[in-house]
Design a protein around this motif. Structure first.
Motif, PDB file in Angstrom:
ATOM      1  N   LEU A  64      -1.750 -15.041  21.095  1.00 19.74           N
ATOM      2  CA  LEU A  64      -3.054 -15.255  20.464  1.00 19.74           C
ATOM      3  C   LEU A  64      -3.292 -16.741  20.220  1.00 19.74           C
ATOM      4  O   LEU A  64      -4.393 -17.246  20.433  1.00 19.74           O
ATOM      5  N   MET A  65      -2.255 -17.442  19.775  1.00 23.30           N
ATOM      6  CA  MET A  65      -2.396 -18.870  19.514  1.00 23.30           C
ATOM      7  C   MET A  65      -2.759 -19.615  20.798  1.00 23.30           C
ATOM      8  O   MET A  65      -3.674 -20.441  20.810  1.00 23.30           O
ATOM      9  N   PHE A  66      -2.082 -19.315  21.885  1.00 25.76           N
ATOM     10  CA  PHE A  66      -2.385 -20.000  23.138  1.00 25.76           C
ATOM     11  C   PHE A  66      -3.728 -19.561  23.712  1.00 25.76           C
ATOM     12  O   PHE A  66      -4.401 -20.348  24.376  1.00 25.76           O
ATOM     13  N   ALA A  67      -4.134 -18.338  23.458  1.00 25.99           N
ATOM     14  CA  ALA A  67      -5.422 -17.854  23.955  1.00 25.99           C
ATOM     15  C   ALA A  67      -6.594 -18.567  23.281  1.00 25.99           C
ATOM     16  O   ALA A  67      -7.682 -18.642  23.859  1.00 25.99           O
ATOM     17  N   THR A  68      -6.380 -19.123  22.094  1.00 28.97           N
ATOM     18  CA  THR A  68      -7.471 -19.832  21.414  1.00 28.97           C
ATOM     19  C   THR A  68      -7.952 -21.039  22.218  1.00 28.97           C
ATOM     20  O   THR A  68      -9.075 -21.496  22.023  1.00 28.97           O
ATOM     21  N   PHE A  69      -7.117 -21.533  23.120  1.00 26.85           N
ATOM     22  CA  PHE A  69      -7.502 -22.701  23.916  1.00 26.85           C
ATOM     23  C   PHE A  69      -8.342 -22.329  25.132  1.00 26.85           C
ATOM     24  O   PHE A  69      -8.929 -23.203  25.756  1.00 26.85           O
ATOM     25  N   GLN A  70      -8.397 -21.059  25.474  1.00 27.39           N
ATOM     26  CA  GLN A  70      -9.125 -20.624  26.658  1.00 27.39           C
ATOM     27  C   GLN A  70     -10.293 -19.694  26.357  1.00 27.39           C
ATOM     28  O   GLN A  70     -11.229 -19.627  27.125  1.00 27.39           O
ATOM     29  N   MET A  71     -10.229 -18.960  25.285  1.00 26.36           N
ATOM     30  CA  MET A  71     -11.204 -17.905  25.031  1.00 26.36           C
ATOM     31  C   MET A  71     -12.196 -18.328  23.947  1.00 26.36           C
ATOM     32  O   MET A  71     -11.878 -19.149  23.083  1.00 26.36           O
ATOM     33  N   GLU A  72     -13.359 -17.725  23.994  1.00 25.03           N
ATOM     34  CA  GLU A  72     -14.376 -17.966  22.975  1.00 25.03           C
ATOM     35  C   GLU A  72     -13.961 -17.298  21.668  1.00 25.03           C
ATOM     36  O   GLU A  72     -13.314 -16.251  21.671  1.00 25.03           O
ATOM     37  N   LYS A  73     -14.353 -17.911  20.559  1.00 26.38           N
ATOM     38  CA  LYS A  73     -13.953 -17.425  19.247  1.00 26.38           C
ATOM     39  C   LYS A  73     -14.359 -15.972  18.977  1.00 26.38           C
ATOM     40  O   LYS A  73     -13.506 -15.179  18.570  1.00 26.38           O
ATOM     41  N   PRO A  74     -15.622 -15.568  19.182  1.00 25.48           N
ATOM     42  CA  PRO A  74     -15.978 -14.167  18.873  1.00 25.48           C
ATOM     43  C   PRO A  74     -15.164 -13.156  19.695  1.00 25.48           C
ATOM     44  O   PRO A  74     -14.731 -12.139  19.175  1.00 25.48           O
ATOM     45  N   TYR A  75     -14.950 -13.476  20.959  1.00 26.68           N
ATOM     46  CA  TYR A  75     -14.183 -12.580  21.830  1.00 26.68           C
ATOM     47  C   TYR A  75     -12.762 -12.392  21.299  1.00 26.68           C
ATOM     48  O   TYR A  75     -12.260 -11.273  21.191  1.00 26.68           O
ATOM     49  N   LEU A  76     -12.093 -13.494  20.955  1.00 27.97           N
ATOM     50  CA  LEU A  76     -10.702 -13.411  20.519  1.00 27.97           C
ATOM     51  C   LEU A  76     -10.572 -12.804  19.129  1.00 27.97           C
ATOM     52  O   LEU A  76      -9.608 -12.087  18.862  1.00 27.97           O
ATOM     53  N   VAL A  77     -11.524 -13.057  18.259  1.00 22.80           N
ATOM     54  CA  VAL A  77     -11.480 -12.446  16.918  1.00 22.80           C
ATOM     55  C   VAL A  77     -11.619 -10.928  17.035  1.00 22.80           C
ATOM     56  O   VAL A  77     -10.866 -10.169  16.404  1.00 22.80           O
ATOM     57  N   VAL A 116      -8.260 -19.150  11.560  1.00 23.79           N
ATOM     58  CA  VAL A 116      -7.563 -20.345  11.081  1.00 23.79           C
ATOM     59  C   VAL A 116      -7.048 -21.166  12.264  1.00 23.79           C
ATOM     60  O   VAL A 116      -7.094 -22.402  12.242  1.00 23.79           O
ATOM     61  N   MET A 117      -6.583 -20.490  13.314  1.00 22.12           N
ATOM     62  CA  MET A 117      -6.120 -21.199  14.510  1.00 22.12           C
ATOM     63  C   MET A 117      -7.245 -22.034  15.125  1.00 22.12           C
ATOM     64  O   MET A 117      -7.054 -23.203  15.457  1.00 22.12           O
ATOM     65  N   TYR A 118      -8.421 -21.419  15.268  1.00 17.26           N
ATOM     66  CA  TYR A 118      -9.551 -22.164  15.823  1.00 17.26           C
ATOM     67  C   TYR A 118      -9.896 -23.359  14.941  1.00 17.26           C
ATOM     68  O   TYR A 118     -10.155 -24.458  15.447  1.00 17.26           O
ATOM     69  N   ALA A 119      -9.907 -23.153  13.634  1.00 17.14           N
ATOM     70  CA  ALA A 119     -10.233 -24.247  12.717  1.00 17.14           C
ATOM     71  C   ALA A 119      -9.193 -25.364  12.806  1.00 17.14           C
ATOM     72  O   ALA A 119      -9.548 -26.549  12.834  1.00 17.14           O
ATOM     73  N   LEU A 120      -7.928 -25.001  12.884  1.00 17.18           N
ATOM     74  CA  LEU A 120      -6.867 -26.001  12.945  1.00 17.18           C
ATOM     75  C   LEU A 120      -6.931 -26.806  14.239  1.00 17.18           C
ATOM     76  O   LEU A 120      -6.872 -28.046  14.219  1.00 17.18           O
ATOM     77  N   PHE A 121      -7.075 -26.119  15.361  1.00 16.24           N
ATOM     78  CA  PHE A 121      -7.019 -26.819  16.644  1.00 16.24           C
ATOM     79  C   PHE A 121      -8.309 -27.567  16.975  1.00 16.24           C
ATOM     80  O   PHE A 121      -8.374 -28.260  17.990  1.00 16.24           O
ATOM     81  N   GLU A 122      -9.325 -27.468  16.120  1.00 16.13           N
ATOM     82  CA  GLU A 122     -10.472 -28.362  16.241  1.00 16.13           C
ATOM     83  C   GLU A 122     -10.108 -29.761  15.765  1.00 16.13           C
ATOM     84  O   GLU A 122     -10.735 -30.731  16.155  1.00 16.13           O
ATOM     85  N   HIS A 123      -9.079 -29.848  14.898  1.00 17.57           N
ATOM     86  CA  HIS A 123      -8.717 -31.118  14.279  1.00 17.57           C
ATOM     87  C   HIS A 123      -7.349 -31.643  14.706  1.00 17.57           C
ATOM     88  O   HIS A 123      -7.035 -32.799  14.440  1.00 17.57           O
TER      89      HIS A 123
END
Length: 171
Positions: free
Chosen positions: A49-62, A93-100
């Motif tokens: 899931l953590m690695f998928a945050t770099f490829q997938m859109e947020k609504p889809y992965l949530v 939280v993963m999406y929020a973290l990896f934005e920064h």
């Protein structure tokens, strides 16, 4: 949408479901071999899931993490709600973290340790609130969290480079 991302959007639910099943088998096999009074969880599902945050859109992965969490709860706990709630929250939280934070190998490993700790704490908190477990803080840290972190640090140390390449992280 790139061809790889389109392919991943179709295959990711199956990959995550497979990782959920492998998590259970890894945990039960290690416990059977060690035969010590510990309770830990392999978190390959969370790692993917953590690695998928770099490829997938947020609504889809949530949404996907919520569905997988629902399946996880019904398969392992027979109580719906624990991972159904926790996995989508951690994905957010993963999406929020990896934005920064730039996702290099070191930050990915440290982030995964934080996410595993948050998931373990969330599980025991929800299980305790609903009277599904009776554990002390010392028992939780010594018999659950410490072994869980050891197993998952070994998993990410082995898999971080292949998963970075698989998900095109850091490029």
């Amino acid at each position: 949408m790139t061809k790889k991302r389109k392919y991943l959007s179709y295959s990711l639910p199956f990959i995550l479901f497979f990782m959920m099943l492998i998590d259970g088998h890894i945990s039960s096999r290690i416990l059977a071999v060690l035969s010590v009074p510990m309770d830990f969880t392999s978190n390959l599902l969370l790692l993917f899931l953590m690695f998928a945050t770099f490829q997938m859109e947020k609504p889809y992965l949530v949404i996907t993490s919520g569905v997988i969490g629902l399946l996880y709860d019904s398969y392992f706990y027979n109580v719906v709600g624990i991972n159904f709630i926790l996995l989508p929250l951690i994905v957010l939280v993963m999406y929020a973290l990896f934005e920064h934070v730039y996702p290099n190998t070191f930050t990915l490993i440290l982030s995964f340790i934080v996410f595993v700790t948050a998931l373990s704490l969330g599980r025991v908190l929800l299980l305790t609130i609903f009277n599904l477990t009776h554990t002390t803080v010392l028992d939780f840290f010594a018999r659950t969290l410490a072994p869980t972190l050891i197993v998952n640090i070994c998993l990410i140390a082995i898999l971080v480079v292949p998963l970075k390449k698989m998900f095109n992280v850091g490029k």
